[in-house]
Write a protein that holds these residues in place. Structure first.
Motif, mmCIF file in Angstrom:
data_model
loop_
_atom_site.group_PDB
_atom_site.id
_atom_site.type_symbol
_atom_site.label_atom_id
_atom_site.label_comp_id
_atom_site.label_asym_id
_atom_site.label_seq_id
_atom_site.Cartn_x
_atom_site.Cartn_y
_atom_site.Cartn_z
ATOM 1 N N PRO A 90 -7.838 -10.058 7.103
ATOM 2 C CA PRO A 90 -7.228 -8.721 7.107
ATOM 3 C C PRO A 90 -8.304 -7.650 7.234
ATOM 4 C CG PRO A 90 -7.373 -9.530 4.855
ATOM 5 C CD PRO A 90 -7.906 -10.630 5.744
ATOM 6 N N HIS A 91 -7.932 -6.484 7.791
ATOM 7 C CA HIS A 91 -8.920 -5.423 7.955
ATOM 8 C C HIS A 91 -8.542 -4.198 7.130
ATOM 9 C CE1 HIS A 91 -11.733 -2.942 10.750
ATOM 10 N NE2 HIS A 91 -12.352 -3.398 9.689
ATOM 11 N N ASN A 92 -7.626 -3.367 7.645
ATOM 12 C CA ASN A 92 -7.287 -2.125 6.945
ATOM 13 C C ASN A 92 -5.800 -2.077 6.619
ATOM 14 O OD1 ASN A 92 -9.909 -0.913 7.111
ATOM 15 N ND2 ASN A 92 -9.526 -0.520 9.273
ATOM 16 N N GLN B 242 -0.770 -12.882 2.038
ATOM 17 C CA GLN B 242 -1.449 -13.132 3.304
ATOM 18 C C GLN B 242 -0.434 -13.093 4.434
ATOM 19 O OE1 GLN B 242 -3.186 -16.916 1.730
ATOM 20 N NE2 GLN B 242 -5.060 -16.188 2.683
ATOM 21 N N SER B 243 -0.913 -12.945 5.651
ATOM 22 C CA SER B 243 -0.049 -12.937 6.824
ATOM 23 C C SER B 243 0.621 -14.296 6.999
ATOM 24 C CB SER B 243 -0.875 -12.611 8.074
ATOM 25 O OG SER B 243 -0.168 -12.936 9.245
ATOM 26 N N SER B 244 1.920 -14.291 7.259
ATOM 27 C CA SER B 244 2.645 -15.543 7.477
ATOM 28 C C SER B 244 2.304 -16.165 8.829
ATOM 29 C CB SER B 244 4.155 -15.296 7.400
ATOM 30 O OG SER B 244 4.589 -14.513 8.506
ATOM 31 N N GLY C 67 -8.736 -13.964 3.618
ATOM 32 C CA GLY C 67 -8.665 -12.822 2.715
ATOM 33 C C GLY C 67 -7.230 -12.416 2.419
ATOM 34 N N LYS C 68 -7.073 -11.628 1.367
ATOM 35 C CA LYS C 68 -5.737 -11.244 0.898
ATOM 36 C C LYS C 68 -5.610 -9.735 0.779
ATOM 37 C CE LYS C 68 -5.297 -15.569 -1.696
ATOM 38 N NZ LYS C 68 -5.186 -16.206 -3.016
ATOM 39 N N ILE C 69 -4.372 -9.281 0.801
ATOM 40 C CA ILE C 69 -4.034 -7.929 0.377
ATOM 41 C C ILE C 69 -3.607 -8.040 -1.081
ATOM 42 C CG2 ILE C 69 -2.545 -5.937 0.731
ATOM 43 C CD1 ILE C 69 -2.157 -6.887 3.607
ATOM 44 N N THR C 70 -4.219 -7.235 -1.942
ATOM 45 C CA THR C 70 -3.998 -7.357 -3.379
ATOM 46 C C THR C 70 -3.497 -6.039 -3.941
ATOM 47 O OG1 THR C 70 -5.820 -8.948 -3.471
ATOM 48 C CG2 THR C 70 -5.061 -8.036 -5.560
ATOM 49 N N ALA C 71 -2.548 -6.134 -4.870
ATOM 50 C CA ALA C 71 -1.991 -4.957 -5.544
ATOM 51 C C ALA C 71 -2.510 -4.906 -6.974
ATOM 52 C CB ALA C 71 -0.467 -5.012 -5.537
ATOM 53 N N THR D 32 -5.799 -3.288 -1.967
ATOM 54 C CA THR D 32 -7.091 -3.568 -1.362
ATOM 55 C C THR D 32 -6.949 -4.679 -0.325
ATOM 56 O OG1 THR D 32 -7.745 -5.286 -2.946
ATOM 57 C CG2 THR D 32 -8.251 -3.006 -3.531
ATOM 58 N N THR D 33 -7.873 -4.689 0.642
ATOM 59 C CA THR D 33 -7.981 -5.810 1.574
ATOM 60 C C THR D 33 -9.370 -6.427 1.419
ATOM 61 O OG1 THR D 33 -8.762 -4.334 3.339
ATOM 62 C CG2 THR D 33 -6.399 -4.833 3.268
ATOM 63 N N ASP D 34 -9.433 -7.743 1.595
ATOM 64 C CA ASP D 34 -10.705 -8.465 1.552
ATOM 65 C C ASP D 34 -11.012 -8.971 2.952
ATOM 66 O OD1 ASP D 34 -11.500 -8.462 -1.298
ATOM 67 O OD2 ASP D 34 -9.551 -9.411 -1.553
ATOM 68 N N GLU D 35 -12.058 -8.415 3.563
ATOM 69 C CA GLU D 35 -12.376 -8.715 4.963
ATOM 70 C C GLU D 35 -13.171 -10.020 5.067
ATOM 71 O OE1 GLU D 35 -14.133 -6.411 8.908
ATOM 72 O OE2 GLU D 35 -15.013 -6.072 6.948
#
Length: 787
Positions: free
Chosen positions: A269-271, A258-260, A238-242, A231-234
């Motif tokens: 993050p978006h999609n 998160q992006s470095s 926000g984070k990408i989560t597994a 998932t992404t949290d806009e």
């Protein structure tokens, strides 16, 4: 139905003027003749011709032949209503496109590319606008509509030109959805990840929901095995989560990343999409990002290309990406700079995993820091001591393991792409000492029981809270030797901060607290919180700033001249400027009880913040209201309203102007959202009560017959001061002074006799002042002056 027969000449630009940061992604080509793009998708035509389809914010769509990624060709531009949001998916020879402006669902027959396309806009089940679409196994799932509560509408595409409505899900708004094998994984923003069984499309059933800290679930996607949902949290930071979804009754959070490239972790993050266990993600201001998710509990960034000169939070830059072309080409659509075409270099991460334990007890150590030095990679061990981290680039690294209370351990480690290194690390505990703190009242030396004492290690490695016993003492026989900032306080006393180094020979500390009501919120003095608001509830913490178009809403910092970094704020979740503001009513912050009966002229002082704006619905109409009450009477001291007041501002009030100072006074700060449509944020810091006199008159020996009169009162021009110290004994150093509500001295006159009269010329603003007669620096009589 309309036809379009357009062939447009490609416009390409060279490299950006700013220096892009990139890793394992090469920019092959770019189309910037249509710069205002939102989402994108891909389609493969005859002879393996690869096409990019992208939505245009200004209206309609563009179609680009990217078969030669170094020379992309713009082949079609379709008209349509302007819309910030467009989303598209393909099925067979057709593209299906949603927008949030008008016209319903757009269907494009792509079979005539590159020379022509046929398209139509159709309204199905009254749906005029929608946010997103996904297609799986011949069914379209449309979400975020103006019908069905914004939920999900399902269409059978057996006849691709005339989709057939087969059902809907209307439990709540759905922002985006991914579907596989008749199971829908819905991103429901603040409601989190919802999993829906859509086998029976006329009666879909929720089978699981997973909410998590800070969730604003924007988009979802499954791994190839179908065991993990990403998932992404806009939101800002926000984070990408597994999530492990094999057991829907226990959906487990595996990892998040998160992006470095992000400035202070603030990028949105978006999609995200999954290809061969890689996550290909569009970040607004950080561009395109690739993450190795082959070990989903250990997500490792292995590629990026920064498409934007901007950084930090904001909804600019890269909107969408599409990585599923047979050639491996990736496209990215940008709101500022058009369509990017990339050649990726997919690599696996270098995996480093293990366990951190206590060398003496062999017990796991939670929250130990793991740093791969030189790689800009850090991690924390879990509650079971386990860690999983890594880097994109192979090499020999020094890996530092640290935890407050233990000696650091640094290990030279060889890391290689696609290879797992298991490294278990025991840490040696530091020496401990027996340490004692005494907290006493300044002046009397009386012990202060139930005082809060907090030790903050000066490097930020620990925050150790204690409470004194009835004798005002804290004793810890197993205290960690280090240098600390020590903060001690209690309601009814003024908080004090000292720095102290604890070791075997420096193992006791006495802190004296002055009497007085003071709270900078560095410590928790149990202010109470209530009210019906559904979000943006008052909370104590280090403020997390939110902003919109340069306007600050939640403050980023507390006052920079008090103790600590804490304040009370209305919601402190960060994210977008409206994601944790006050909603649906009032949130109320109430002070503990204050006994002000021993003050001569108590003055309440505090700093407040209020921001109200943005959104829609006319002029901002919410308020921050400050009240004082004594259990039976309530008086409004201030009401802040209107547009943004977003700065720390101090209020000062003489209590007796509103209520008689008694032993049961309390303060109330009420931030209210009374009509929907605007963002509302409030904050409070550095609350205190002072007396207009340096010390309370009731604690000093007064002359029984002393007199002091200032006339006229209220003042009107020159005033006459009559004084008498009430004794025939000669007293040295008799003087008269006037102070304002801030305690600042405005007038002083030395008097060489015990009694007399003099004239005073003092230009004062309207307000309350205190005149004092002093002998040998002791106040013997006061007079309340009004102007």
């Amino acid at each position: 139905m309309r036809s379009s027969y357009l062939f447009l000449v490609l416009l390409l630009c060279g490299n950006f003027a700013f220096g892009q940061q990139s890793l394992n992604l090469t920019l092959a080509g770019q189309v910037n003749s249509q710069p205002n793009l939102n989402d994108c998708w891909g389609w493969v035509g005859p002879n393996n011709t690869e096409y990019a389809i992208a939505g245009n914010i200004a209206g309609g769509e563009i179609i680009v032949d990217i078969t030669n990624p170094n020379s992309p060709q713009l082949v079609q531009t379709l008209p349509g209503p302007p819309s910030t949001w467009r989303d598209m998916k393909t099925w067979g020879n057709y593209a299906y496109i949603t927008n949030e402006a008008s016209g319903g669902l757009r269907i494009i027959d792509l079979s005539g590319l590159p020379n022509n396309v046929v398209y139509k806009d159709t309204i199905i089940q009254g749906m005029n606008t929608s946010h997103n679409i996904y297609i799986d196994n011949g069914f379209a799932y449309i979400v975020g509509m103006d019908v069905f509560n914004g939920g999900m509408m399902m269409l059978d595409l057996s006849d691709p030109w005339f989709p057939n409505y087969v059902g809907n899900y209307d439990n709540r708004y759905v922002h985006d959805v991914y579907v596989r094998n008749n199971i829908a994984y819905a991103g429901e923003l603040s409601a989190g990840l919802t999993i829906i069984d859509v086998n029976n499309k006329s009666n879909p059933q929720v089978i699981a929901n997973r909410q998590y800290q800070g969730n604003f679930t924007h988009n979802t996607w499954l791994n190839d095995a179908g065991t993990v949902c990403f998932t992404t949290d806009e939101v800002t930071a926000g984070k990408i989560t597994a999530f492990e979804i094999s057991n829907l009754s226990n959906i487990e959070l595996l990892d998040e990343i998160q992006s470095s490239l992000s400035t202070d972790g603030q990028v949105i993050p978006h999609n995200t999409h999954v290809l061969n266990d890689y996550l290909v993600t569009s970040y607004y201001r950080d561009g395109l990002n690739i993450i190795d998710a082959a070990r989903p509990h250990n997500l490792i960034e292995v590629g990026y290309y920064d498409t934007s000169p901007l950084s930090g939070t904001g909804f600019d830059g890269n909107w969408g990406a599409y990585p599923f072309f047979p050639s491996g080409t990736i496209i990215a659509s940008d709101m500022d700079d058009g369509l990017f075409v990339f050649q990726p270099g997919y690599i696996r991460g270098c995996y480093l995993e293990g366990e951190v334990t206590d060398a003496s007890t062999t017990q796991p150590i939670a929250n130990a820091d793991i740093e791969i030095q030189g790689a800009n990679v850090t991690d924390l061990s879990s509650s079971t001591g386990d860690y999983a981290t890594g880097t994109a680039q192979a090499g020999t690294y020094n890996v530092k393991y640290s935890k407050f209370g233990y000696r650091d351990s640094t290990i030279s480690t060889v890391l290689a792409n696609g290879q797992l290194v298991i490294q278990d690390v025991p840490l040696e505990p530091l020496d401990r000492v027996s340490f004692t703190v005494n907290v006493i009242e300044e002046g009397s030396g009386n012990p202060i029981g139930a005082a809060a004492v907090e030790f903050r290690e000066i490097n930020g490695n620990a925050n150790l809270p204690y409470t004194t016993n009835s004798g005002g003492i804290v004793t810890d026989p197993n205290f960690i030797s280090a240098t600390y900032t020590v903060i001690a306080g209690k309601w009814g006393y003024r908080t004090k901060e000292v720095q102290f180094t604890v070791n075997s020979t420096n193992n006791s500390l006495t802190i004296e607290l002055p009497v007085g009501y003071y709270d900078d919120f560095a410590l928790d003095f149990n202010w109470s919180v209530g009210g019906p608001a559904s979000a943006g509830i008052w909370e104590r913490g280090d403020p997390v700033g939110t902003s919109n178009q340069g306007t600050q809403y939640n403050p980023e910092d507390d006052l920079n001249f008090d103790i600590g970094v804490e304040a009370y704020v209305t919601g402190n979740g960060g994210g977008s400027f409206g994601s944790d503001d006050v909603d649906n009513g009032e949130t109320r912050l109430i002070s503990p009880v204050m006994d002000l009966s021993n003050y001569v002229e108590p003055v309440v002082k505090y700093y407040r913040w209020f921001a109200n704006g943005g959104g829609f619905g006319g002029n901002p109409d919410d308020t921050l209201r400050i009240e004082i009450f004594n259990g039976s009477n309530t008086v409004v001291l201030n009401r802040v309203f209107g547009t943004n007041q977003n700065a720390w501002q101090q209020d000062t009030f003489v209590v007796s102007n509103f209520l008689t100072p008694t032993s049961n006074i309390r303060m109330r700060f009420i931030c209210g959202d009374y009509n929907s449509g605007h963002v509302t944020e409030g904050a409070v810091d550095l609350f205190e009560v002072i007396d207009l006199l340096p010390n309370s008159v009731k604690d000093l020996p007064l002359a029984e017959n002393a007199e002091l009169i200032v006339s006229p009162n209220p003042l009107a021009g020159r005033a006459t001061v009559n004084f008498d110290i009430g004794t025939e004994v000669r007293v040295e150093n008799v003087r008269f002074e006037v102070r304002n509500v801030m305690g600042q001295q405005l007038f002083e006159r030395q008097l060489d006799v015990n009694r007399g009269t003099f004239l005073m010329d003092l230009d004062l603003a309207e307000g309350i002042y205190i005149g004092s007669l002093l002998a040998n620096d002791r106040v013997i009589k006061t007079f309340r002056i009004v102007k």
